[in-house]
Design an enzyme around this catalytic site. Sequence first.
Site, PDB file in Angstrom:
ATOM      1  N   ASP A  10     -21.577  24.974 -29.252  1.00  0.00           N
ATOM      2  CA  ASP A  10     -22.061  25.209 -27.753  1.00  0.00           C
ATOM      3  C   ASP A  10     -23.216  24.829 -27.039  1.00  0.00           C
ATOM      4  O   ASP A  10     -24.272  24.755 -27.499  1.00  0.00           O
ATOM      5  CB  ASP A  10     -22.096  26.895 -27.824  1.00  0.00           C
ATOM      6  CG  ASP A  10     -21.379  27.388 -27.248  1.00  0.00           C
ATOM      7  OD1 ASP A  10     -21.487  26.851 -25.858  1.00  0.00           O
ATOM      8  OD2 ASP A  10     -22.027  29.026 -26.509  1.00  0.00           O
ATOM      9  N   ASP A  13     -18.760  22.106 -22.668  1.00  0.00           N
ATOM     10  CA  ASP A  13     -19.780  22.165 -23.908  1.00  0.00           C
ATOM     11  C   ASP A  13     -19.359  22.992 -24.504  1.00  0.00           C
ATOM     12  O   ASP A  13     -20.482  23.630 -25.181  1.00  0.00           O
ATOM     13  CB  ASP A  13     -20.501  22.924 -22.325  1.00  0.00           C
ATOM     14  CG  ASP A  13     -20.515  24.528 -21.790  1.00  0.00           C
ATOM     15  OD1 ASP A  13     -19.295  24.512 -22.051  1.00  0.00           O
ATOM     16  OD2 ASP A  13     -20.805  25.377 -22.279  1.00  0.00           O
ATOM     17  N   GLU A  14     -18.168  23.082 -25.600  1.00  0.00           N
ATOM     18  CA  GLU A  14     -17.677  23.564 -26.494  1.00  0.00           C
ATOM     19  C   GLU A  14     -16.907  22.909 -27.463  1.00  0.00           C
ATOM     20  O   GLU A  14     -15.886  23.029 -27.059  1.00  0.00           O
ATOM     21  CB  GLU A  14     -17.967  25.350 -26.117  1.00  0.00           C
ATOM     22  CG  GLU A  14     -17.618  25.635 -27.109  1.00  0.00           C
ATOM     23  CD  GLU A  14     -17.495  27.607 -26.569  1.00  0.00           C
ATOM     24  OE1 GLU A  14     -17.206  28.398 -27.352  1.00  0.00           O
ATOM     25  OE2 GLU A  14     -16.421  27.690 -25.389  1.00  0.00           O
TER      26      GLU A  14
END
EC number: 2.7.7.7
Length: 364
Positions: A12, A107-108
């Site tokens: 993350d 983003d993860e």
Amino acid sequence: MKNILRKIIHIDMDCYFAAVEMRDFPELRGKPIAVGGRSDRRGVISTCNYEARAFGVRSAMASGYALKLCPDLILVPGRMSVYKEVSAQIRDIFARYTDLIEPLSLDEAYLDVTECKQCQGSATLIAQAIRQEIFEVTGLTASAGIAPVKFLAKVASDLNKPNGQYVITPDMISSFITTLPLTKIPGVGKVTGKKLEDIGLTTCGELQAYPKSELIERFGKFGKILIERAQGIDERAISPHRERKSVGVETTLAKDIYTLEQCHGVMPQLIQELGARMSRSAKGRSINKQVVKLKFNDFKQTTIEHRSDEMSVKLFYELLAQSLERQQGRGIRLLGVSVGLACQADSNTAKDNQVRESQLDLGF
């Protein structure tokens, strides 16, 4: 039920959009910033840095309200093309360690490194190496959670932020899960959390002792999921080609509207854009439901959905009328429409599901 234990890493990125802006514009560092729409256009915060969070600013918060909490907040317009470009760099790094990558957003992502031989096969060392490479290539920091199952890896990634990682080994699951708040389980939001609290359940340990039949009676299919998660069980495999489950479009209105007729003035453009998005990203997919979403000027929202095998404009308008029955005199600040997509068979998970605890040398 026998748990499927693997070596799962959840990566993350830290304050991703805001971090990219601070990287590219160093004068923003150390100041409270947020990426989002302008307050005079009723914008919403996408993400913010830790300096802004110290004032109570959060994602999905109205920009105007965020500025009241933090008058010195710097609002930065988003640059989605840049965020996508950096995200591609990050995924290239993931691919050096495993092909089993399940992106959740820009983003993860989840990574299954069970079969990875790098870093002596240690998921902990692999996570460290990935985070270091991300920093060297992009100048951004990432946090990681390492665990034998997906949802615990996601929980763990939040425990040592920013720029840190946390490991839950197989022999830690029992003790870790006992005190874990039920609200940490994916899918347990405010509403479900309140329902659980009303029957005296706030931790996984408390839920373990609760009659299973009653949980299933109260929560249906999700009750079964709760029972599994409260025992640390999560048999979901990494899905590299994870199917999109819905397509939607919504708009935040320049001014509050109040009547059905005013909503009718907004709907045609939304439905047209939804059709265009369906053509781009879900061509050939069948739908299973239609949904209308309203957000009121007190920032509470409501959704109404109905099963549907074919997108019907008439049904959207019927759902809109039903939604307005919940208005209670409030102004409408956001209107959205979406469709649920029917699932397709995912043949990529069968091989992964064959990996069982007895077959693994789990070196965390």
